[in-house]
Design an enzyme around this catalytic site. Structure first.
Site, mmCIF file in Angstrom:
data_model
loop_
_atom_site.group_PDB
_atom_site.id
_atom_site.type_symbol
_atom_site.label_atom_id
_atom_site.label_comp_id
_atom_site.label_asym_id
_atom_site.label_seq_id
_atom_site.Cartn_x
_atom_site.Cartn_y
_atom_site.Cartn_z
ATOM 1 N N ARG A 2 0.959 -1.415 0.143
ATOM 2 C CA ARG A 2 0.031 -0.160 -0.009
ATOM 3 C C ARG A 2 0.920 1.256 0.016
ATOM 4 O O ARG A 2 0.893 2.129 -0.880
ATOM 5 C CB ARG A 2 -0.787 -0.220 1.176
ATOM 6 C CG ARG A 2 -2.017 1.029 1.005
ATOM 7 C CD ARG A 2 -1.579 2.213 1.811
ATOM 8 N NE ARG A 2 -1.267 2.171 3.102
ATOM 9 C CZ ARG A 2 -0.588 3.304 3.617
ATOM 10 N NH1 ARG A 2 -0.468 4.469 3.047
ATOM 11 N NH2 ARG A 2 0.012 3.278 5.041
ATOM 12 N N ASP A 3 1.736 1.451 0.863
ATOM 13 C CA ASP A 3 2.459 2.776 0.955
ATOM 14 C C ASP A 3 3.516 2.663 0.049
ATOM 15 O O ASP A 3 3.863 3.519 -0.628
ATOM 16 C CB ASP A 3 3.035 2.743 2.546
ATOM 17 C CG ASP A 3 3.542 4.410 2.846
ATOM 18 O OD1 ASP A 3 3.547 4.950 2.130
ATOM 19 O OD2 ASP A 3 3.628 4.428 4.029
ATOM 20 N N HIS A 193 5.512 3.370 12.514
ATOM 21 C CA HIS A 193 5.365 3.502 10.854
ATOM 22 C C HIS A 193 6.471 4.546 10.726
ATOM 23 O O HIS A 193 5.894 5.891 10.706
ATOM 24 C CB HIS A 193 3.872 3.751 10.338
ATOM 25 C CG HIS A 193 3.842 4.051 8.914
ATOM 26 N ND1 HIS A 193 3.143 3.041 8.206
ATOM 27 C CD2 HIS A 193 3.970 4.984 8.160
ATOM 28 C CE1 HIS A 193 3.144 3.285 6.776
ATOM 29 N NE2 HIS A 193 3.645 4.763 6.789
ATOM 30 N N HIS A 195 9.385 6.625 8.087
ATOM 31 C CA HIS A 195 9.940 7.056 6.878
ATOM 32 C C HIS A 195 11.341 7.238 6.998
ATOM 33 O O HIS A 195 11.763 7.901 8.097
ATOM 34 C CB HIS A 195 8.920 7.945 5.904
ATOM 35 C CG HIS A 195 7.686 7.476 5.454
ATOM 36 N ND1 HIS A 195 7.596 7.169 4.092
ATOM 37 C CD2 HIS A 195 6.706 7.196 6.000
ATOM 38 C CE1 HIS A 195 6.313 6.730 3.901
ATOM 39 N NE2 HIS A 195 5.879 6.589 5.317
ATOM 40 N N CYS A 226 3.642 9.457 1.198
ATOM 41 C CA CYS A 226 2.388 10.123 1.094
ATOM 42 C C CYS A 226 2.421 11.041 -0.126
ATOM 43 O O CYS A 226 3.144 12.137 0.049
ATOM 44 C CB CYS A 226 1.824 10.603 2.366
ATOM 45 S SG CYS A 226 0.432 11.369 2.204
ATOM 46 N N ASN A 235 9.316 4.461 3.015
ATOM 47 C CA ASN A 235 9.378 4.012 4.467
ATOM 48 C C ASN A 235 10.705 3.344 4.673
ATOM 49 O O ASN A 235 11.482 2.853 3.708
ATOM 50 C CB ASN A 235 8.421 2.621 4.206
ATOM 51 C CG ASN A 235 7.081 3.196 4.182
ATOM 52 O OD1 ASN A 235 6.393 3.097 5.100
ATOM 53 N ND2 ASN A 235 6.389 3.270 2.987
HETATM 54 N N1 COA Z 1 -13.443 4.488 -3.075
HETATM 55 C C1 COA Z 1 -13.421 4.897 -4.232
HETATM 56 N N2 COA Z 1 -13.984 6.246 -4.632
HETATM 57 C C2 COA Z 1 -14.200 7.069 -3.871
HETATM 58 C C3 COA Z 1 -14.022 6.819 -2.547
HETATM 59 C C4 COA Z 1 -13.677 5.544 -1.992
HETATM 60 N N3 COA Z 1 -13.331 5.212 -0.647
HETATM 61 N N4 COA Z 1 -14.267 7.983 -1.812
HETATM 62 C C5 COA Z 1 -14.551 8.762 -2.683
HETATM 63 N N5 COA Z 1 -14.541 8.374 -3.922
HETATM 64 C C6 COA Z 1 -14.790 8.985 -5.137
HETATM 65 C C7 COA Z 1 -15.971 9.788 -5.226
HETATM 66 O O1 COA Z 1 -16.903 8.634 -5.887
HETATM 67 C C8 COA Z 1 -15.833 10.665 -6.276
HETATM 68 O O2 COA Z 1 -15.569 10.141 -7.674
HETATM 69 P P1 COA Z 1 -16.253 11.043 -8.959
HETATM 70 O O3 COA Z 1 -15.239 12.474 -8.861
HETATM 71 O O4 COA Z 1 -16.049 10.333 -10.065
HETATM 72 O O5 COA Z 1 -17.675 11.583 -8.309
HETATM 73 C C9 COA Z 1 -14.367 11.150 -5.929
HETATM 74 O O6 COA Z 1 -13.767 10.130 -5.164
HETATM 75 C C10 COA Z 1 -14.341 12.271 -4.813
HETATM 76 O O7 COA Z 1 -15.329 12.104 -3.896
HETATM 77 P P2 COA Z 1 -15.680 13.009 -2.527
HETATM 78 O O8 COA Z 1 -16.429 12.383 -1.656
HETATM 79 O O9 COA Z 1 -16.113 14.254 -3.091
HETATM 80 O O10 COA Z 1 -14.264 12.927 -1.827
HETATM 81 P P3 COA Z 1 -13.009 14.165 -1.829
HETATM 82 O O11 COA Z 1 -12.697 14.716 -3.278
HETATM 83 O O12 COA Z 1 -13.227 14.992 -0.869
HETATM 84 O O13 COA Z 1 -11.615 13.049 -1.686
HETATM 85 C C11 COA Z 1 -10.869 11.194 -0.462
HETATM 86 C C12 COA Z 1 -11.658 12.386 -0.323
HETATM 87 C C13 COA Z 1 -10.445 10.782 1.097
HETATM 88 C C14 COA Z 1 -11.885 10.079 -0.712
HETATM 89 C C15 COA Z 1 -9.855 11.239 -1.694
HETATM 90 O O14 COA Z 1 -9.277 12.166 -1.503
HETATM 91 C C16 COA Z 1 -8.923 10.012 -1.457
HETATM 92 O O15 COA Z 1 -9.244 8.746 -1.635
HETATM 93 N N6 COA Z 1 -7.683 10.346 -0.978
HETATM 94 C C17 COA Z 1 -6.549 9.356 -0.757
HETATM 95 C C18 COA Z 1 -5.723 9.763 0.136
HETATM 96 C C19 COA Z 1 -4.776 8.754 0.437
HETATM 97 O O16 COA Z 1 -4.737 7.617 0.139
HETATM 98 N N7 COA Z 1 -3.536 9.149 1.111
HETATM 99 C C20 COA Z 1 -2.648 8.455 1.282
HETATM 100 C C21 COA Z 1 -2.527 7.349 2.412
HETATM 101 S S1 COA Z 1 -2.839 8.099 3.929
HETATM 102 ZN ZN ZN Z 2 3.722 6.026 5.239
#
Ligand code: COA
Ligand code: ZN
Length: 320
Positions: A2-3, A193, A195, A226, A235
């Site tokens: 994942r990371d 965890h 890095h 991240c 990491n």
């Molecule tokens: N799985 C799949 N798609 C998801 C989802 C999930 N858990 N959560 C939100 N989405 C999709 C929505 O359907 C939407 O899609 P669309 O643009 O096609 O309609 C889009 O993501 C945005 O959704 P929204 O609810 O408006 O969320 P957001 O834009 O505020 O984004 C997160 C929030 C957290 C969902 C998104 O930024 C994200 O997944 N980030 C990943 C962060 C990450 O993994 N960081 C590293 C690890 S710590």
């Molecule tokens: Zn990390």
């Protein structure tokens, strides 16, 4: 996985992710974070989370975890039968907003809801990002970490992971923070965890060990980071970590040679070199053959000794 993969620009094909996770599953690690159920737009590298979870071999004794940030992610993970949810919230507001687009308070509420909903179905851990420092805000007050952790402990999570998201922690800090929090949360599986962004990663492991920590996240080859934390890098490296612990006499239960063989696949998968060191150097007890001309060198050295008088006679005499 994942990371390690979340920030990589290439999409590692699902079949290759699955093959690697299957092989790692037989190395003796007790927990593998296989993927994240996040938005495919935010983390395209892990957009095949369902396929990965469905296709991997579930080796008995290994917990297969996945990262989740919202209810939709939790529902997707449950449908795939993950063993453990890794819920992530940052210790500070700026990183939490950048990473999840929620305020820290909103994220805590959302993740507590998920905890209440999922607690009886599977194990839940919460990762507190930026617990040792934020690349945008700087120092983090340990009370914010304590406050978030207390709420999840009360909600019944199995474990808490303290994340040094961009390698800002130093060994003294790690020992002090881990010692204090372990005392506050007895019975909670506390994980570090780390890095290696500033080269302090394995030193921080030793500091964590001194404070009684026995669970560490790490990534093959030292990949990871991240995408929403400026300056993030990999990491601590799994095979370097296991190697160090083995050398120090800790029983890790991990087959190091097999793990190193997995790690050597990483550069090919991601298309560039990786920071891990032991995959190049081999274990500390690996012995290299001496130079081929060693005997000739010995003979020359001995011959020089025999002709020592002549040799000394050649040296200029320095008059004092
Ligand atoms: N799985 C799949 N798609 C998801 C989802 C999930 N858990 N959560 C939100 N989405 C999709 C929505 O359907 C939407 O899609 P669309 O643009 O096609 O309609 C889009 O993501 C945005 O959704 P929204 O609810 O408006 O969320 P957001 O834009 O505020 O984004 C997160 C929030 C957290 C969902 C998104 O930024 C994200 O997944 N980030 C990943 C962060 C990450 O993994 N960081 C590293 C690890 S710590
Ligand atoms: Zn990390």
């Amino acid at each position: 996985m994942r990371d390690g993969l979340q920030m990589e620009p290439v999409f590692v094909p699902t079949s290759e992710k699955v093959a690697l996770i299957d092989e790692i599953g037989h190395c003796g690690l007790n927990r593998i974070e296989a993927t994240s159920f996040t938005s495919a737009k935010a983390i395209p590298a892990l957009s095949d989370a369902e396929a990965v979870m469905h296709e991997i071999e579930r080796v008995p004794g290994v917990r297969y975890a996945a990262l989740v940030l919202n209810r939709r992610g939790a529902e997707r993970a449950l449908e795939c039968g993950v063993d453990e949810l890794n819920l992530v919230v940052s210790a500070n507001e700026t990183h939490n907003l950048a990473n999840t687009r929620m305020t820290r308070a909103q994220a805590v509420r959302a993740l507590l809801d998920i905890t209440a909903f999922c607690r009886d179905r599977l194990a839940i851990g919460v990762s507190i990002a930026t617990a040792f420092g934020c690349p945008m805000e700087g120092a983090i007050d340990i009370d914010s970490v304590l406050d978030i952790g207390n709420q999840f402990v009360a909600a019944g999570v199995r474990g808490i992971t303290l994340c040094d998201t961009t390698g800002m922690a130093n060994p003294r800090q790690v020992k002090a923070v881990c010692g204090a929090l372990a005392a506050r949360w007895p019975g909670i599986e506390l994980t570090l965890h780390l890095h290696n962004t500033r080269g302090m990663g394995l030193a921080n492991v030793v500091a964590g060990l001194d404070a009684g920590i026995r669970h560490f996240d790490a990534s093959l080859g030292g990949l990871g980071g991240c995408p929403f934390a400026p300056g993030a890098s990999g990491n601590i490296c799994t095979e370097d970590l296991v190697h160090m612990l083995d050398a120090m006499g800790y029983a890790t239960g991990v087959d190091l040679e097999r793990l190193i063989a997995c790690a050597r696949r990483m550069p090919g998968l991601v298309g560039h070199g990786v920071p891990g060191q032991v995959q190049h150097a081999g274990a500390w007890d690996h012995r290299f053959p001496p130079p081929a001309d060693l005997e000739a060198t010995r003979e020359r050295a001995l011959a020089r000794e025999l002709s020592g008088d002549a040799y000394r006679a050649m040296r200029p005499v320095v008059e004092r």
